[in-house]
Design a protein around this motif. Structure first.
Motif, PDB file in Angstrom:
ATOM      1  N   ALA A  94     -10.898  15.705   0.121  1.00 59.42           N
ATOM      2  CA  ALA A  94     -11.246  15.013   1.600  1.00 59.42           C
ATOM      3  C   ALA A  94     -10.500  14.117   2.513  1.00 59.42           C
ATOM      4  N   PHE A  95      -9.368  13.658   1.590  1.00 55.76           N
ATOM      5  CA  PHE A  95      -8.680  12.299   2.365  1.00 55.76           C
ATOM      6  C   PHE A  95      -7.564  13.470   3.033  1.00 55.76           C
ATOM      7  N   LEU A  96      -7.232  14.532   2.517  1.00 59.25           N
ATOM      8  CA  LEU A  96      -5.632  15.103   4.111  1.00 59.25           C
ATOM      9  C   LEU A  96      -6.616  15.761   5.137  1.00 59.25           C
ATOM     10  N   PRO A  97      -5.970  15.345   5.869  1.00 59.45           N
ATOM     11  CA  PRO A  97      -6.270  16.134   7.863  1.00 59.45           C
ATOM     12  C   PRO A  97      -6.390  17.677   7.359  1.00 59.45           C
ATOM     13  N   GLU A  98      -6.819  18.661   7.779  1.00 57.26           N
ATOM     14  CA  GLU A  98      -6.846  20.004   7.823  1.00 57.26           C
ATOM     15  C   GLU A  98      -5.065  20.761   7.985  1.00 57.26           C
ATOM     16  N   SER A  99      -4.257  19.331   9.325  1.00 59.01           N
ATOM     17  CA  SER A  99      -3.985  20.143   9.883  1.00 59.01           C
ATOM     18  C   SER A  99      -2.321  19.745   8.765  1.00 59.01           C
ATOM     19  N   TRP A 118       4.053  -3.410   8.890  1.00 62.94           N
ATOM     20  CA  TRP A 118       2.182  -3.230   9.196  1.00 62.94           C
ATOM     21  C   TRP A 118       1.795  -3.933   8.458  1.00 62.94           C
ATOM     22  N   ASN A 119       1.560  -4.913   7.642  1.00 62.76           N
ATOM     23  CA  ASN A 119       1.182  -6.766   7.357  1.00 62.76           C
ATOM     24  C   ASN A 119      -0.064  -5.774   6.100  1.00 62.76           C
ATOM     25  N   LEU A 120       0.554  -4.530   5.711  1.00 60.88           N
ATOM     26  CA  LEU A 120      -0.051  -3.796   4.275  1.00 60.88           C
ATOM     27  C   LEU A 120      -0.214  -5.258   3.376  1.00 60.88           C
ATOM     28  N   PRO A 121      -1.774  -5.193   2.342  1.00 63.27           N
ATOM     29  CA  PRO A 121      -1.161  -5.874   1.634  1.00 63.27           C
ATOM     30  C   PRO A 121      -0.490  -6.114   0.371  1.00 63.27           C
ATOM     31  N   TYR A 122      -0.495  -7.104  -0.333  1.00 62.96           N
ATOM     32  CA  TYR A 122       1.233  -7.666  -0.675  1.00 62.96           C
ATOM     33  C   TYR A 122       1.074  -6.844  -2.161  1.00 62.96           C
ATOM     34  N   ASN A 123      -0.351  -6.163  -2.959  1.00 64.05           N
ATOM     35  CA  ASN A 123      -0.742  -5.334  -3.886  1.00 64.05           C
ATOM     36  C   ASN A 123       0.160  -4.278  -3.599  1.00 64.05           C
ATOM     37  N   SER A 157      -5.616   6.598   8.767  1.00 60.54           N
ATOM     38  CA  SER A 157      -4.287   6.522  10.069  1.00 60.54           C
ATOM     39  C   SER A 157      -2.353   6.582   9.840  1.00 60.54           C
ATOM     40  N   ILE A 158      -2.667   6.152   8.296  1.00 64.80           N
ATOM     41  CA  ILE A 158      -1.231   6.631   7.724  1.00 64.80           C
ATOM     42  C   ILE A 158      -1.078   8.207   7.939  1.00 64.80           C
ATOM     43  N   PHE A 159      -1.907   9.305   7.728  1.00 61.67           N
ATOM     44  CA  PHE A 159      -1.677  10.271   7.692  1.00 61.67           C
ATOM     45  C   PHE A 159      -1.693  10.684   9.648  1.00 61.67           C
ATOM     46  N   ASP A 160      -2.442  10.000   9.720  1.00 64.69           N
ATOM     47  CA  ASP A 160      -2.470  10.536  11.990  1.00 64.69           C
ATOM     48  C   ASP A 160      -1.246  10.172  12.274  1.00 64.69           C
ATOM     49  N   THR A 161      -0.786   9.130  11.899  1.00 67.12           N
ATOM     50  CA  THR A 161       0.304   8.294  12.663  1.00 67.12           C
ATOM     51  C   THR A 161       2.192   9.355  12.730  1.00 67.12           C
ATOM     52  N   LEU A 213      10.128   4.510  15.614  1.00 69.84           N
ATOM     53  CA  LEU A 213       9.308   4.567  13.920  1.00 69.84           C
ATOM     54  C   LEU A 213       8.112   3.817  14.822  1.00 69.84           C
ATOM     55  N   PRO A 214       7.062   4.984  14.076  1.00 71.03           N
ATOM     56  CA  PRO A 214       5.574   4.785  14.312  1.00 71.03           C
ATOM     57  C   PRO A 214       5.300   3.267  14.219  1.00 71.03           C
ATOM     58  N   SER A 215       4.206   2.025  15.058  1.00 74.17           N
ATOM     59  CA  SER A 215       3.446   1.510  13.960  1.00 74.17           C
ATOM     60  C   SER A 215       1.722   1.660  14.172  1.00 74.17           C
ATOM     61  N   LEU A 216       0.754   0.931  13.615  1.00 76.34           N
ATOM     62  CA  LEU A 216      -0.574   1.829  13.512  1.00 76.34           C
ATOM     63  C   LEU A 216      -1.303   1.628  14.934  1.00 76.34           C
ATOM     64  N   PRO A 217      -2.127   2.721  15.167  1.00 79.31           N
ATOM     65  CA  PRO A 217      -2.313   1.889  16.505  1.00 79.31           C
ATOM     66  C   PRO A 217      -3.487   0.501  16.598  1.00 79.31           C
TER      67      PRO A 217
END
Length: 288
Positions: free
Chosen positions: A282-287, A199-204, A95-99, A19-23
């Motif tokens: 603009a947020f989408l990676p080309e890949s 990933w300790n994302l904000p509560y909202n 980062s989430i797209f990359d991960t 399972l992935p973790s943030l870099p």
């Protein structure tokens, strides 16, 4: 989640490997962002530590999504003009797209269509909030983008079972969340919540991911979750991308009423939504 479902959920998590973790650089940047005593200079320095992150921040800051009239050419300017929340949203999104892009996997979900739906949900939720006069709503955009992240986890790390889920949804004419309960006794919202907490994302954001199918359960984060819930369903109705099934859920009445929405308001959303959705590409990676 009842005790039976919780047991099943824990068993599934125990079977998942890799399972992935943030870099590390991303975690370091988020630590600065979450420290109320940190300065804009410290954040700029943390961003410079990873050149790929720095370049993407500047690229997105200068995209049509933000629409600044003049080019922002330094990280310090970006931090000063956008503020911590916007920088955090950019970092988490890219980062989430990359991960998930970097994890080798088979896939049953059409990933490109999935992310188009996710972007559409974020853009729709942000458009609704803006038109209601509730502020810009950039955090709502990120919550909408991430609302179905649990589907990706299941498709990647529980691939065979999730293929059964998708097949059952098509054969029986079920919503994907209903098919998940039949096959797995748990849902993508549960797995999305688990990832967001790890990933300790904000509560909202965590609340919106966990409860986007039933906003009243989100309690203190009812408004953002309601915006994501309505954004998700309207994006489905406008046939933007594909979330894995072909059906449109019923909008939760409490969410609809609390936001003060009316049918004529919804009818007027499309032009502004289409503009915001185009900018969000603009947020989408080309890949992807």
């Amino acid at each position: 989640m009842n005790k039976t479902a919780e047991k099943t959920f824990n068993e599934i998590i125990g079977r998942m490997t890799g399972l992935p973790s943030l870099p590390g650089p991303v975690i370091a940047i988020l630590d600065v962002l979450n420290n109320p005593a940190s300065s804009a200079q410290e954040l700029s320095e943390a961003l410079r530590y990873d050149q790929s992150i720095a370049s993407r921040v500047l690229k997105l800051v200068n995209s049509a999504f933000y629409g600044f009239p003049r080019q922002i050419d330094t990280l310090s300017k970006a931090v000063t003009i956008l503020g911590y929340t916007s920088i955090q949203n950019i970092i988490l999104t890219t980062s989430i797209f990359d991960t998930f892009n970097n994890v080798p996997h088979d896939q049953s979900l059409d990933r490109k269509s999935f992310w188009q739906h996710a972007l559409g949900c974020g853009a729709m939720a942000q458009t609704i909030k803006s038109k209601l006069g509730m502020g810009d709503g950039e955090e709502v955009f990120l919550a909408g983008l991430l609302h179905d992240i649990g589907k990706v986890i299941l498709d990647v790390f529980l691939h065979d079972e999730y293929a059964q889920v998708l097949k059952l949804a098509q054969e029986k004419g079920l919503l994907l969340v209903e098919a998940e309960k039949e096959v797995l006794d748990t849902t993508h919202a549960d797995f999305g919540f688990w990832l967001a907490e790890n990933w300790n994302l904000p509560y909202n954001l965590t609340a919106a991911i966990a409860h986007h199918h039933n906003p009243p359960e989100s309690k203190d984060h009812f408004t953002i979750t309601s915006l994501v819930h309505v954004g998700d369903i309207l994006t489905r109705s406008f046939e933007v991308g594909h979330g894995g099934d072909d059906f449109i859920p019923i909008i939760n009445r409490q969410a609809w009423t609390a936001l003060g929405l009316k049918s004529e308001f919804i009818e007027g959303l499309l032009p502004e939504f289409e503009k915001k959705f185009a900018q969000a590409q603009a947020f989408l990676p080309e890949s992807i």
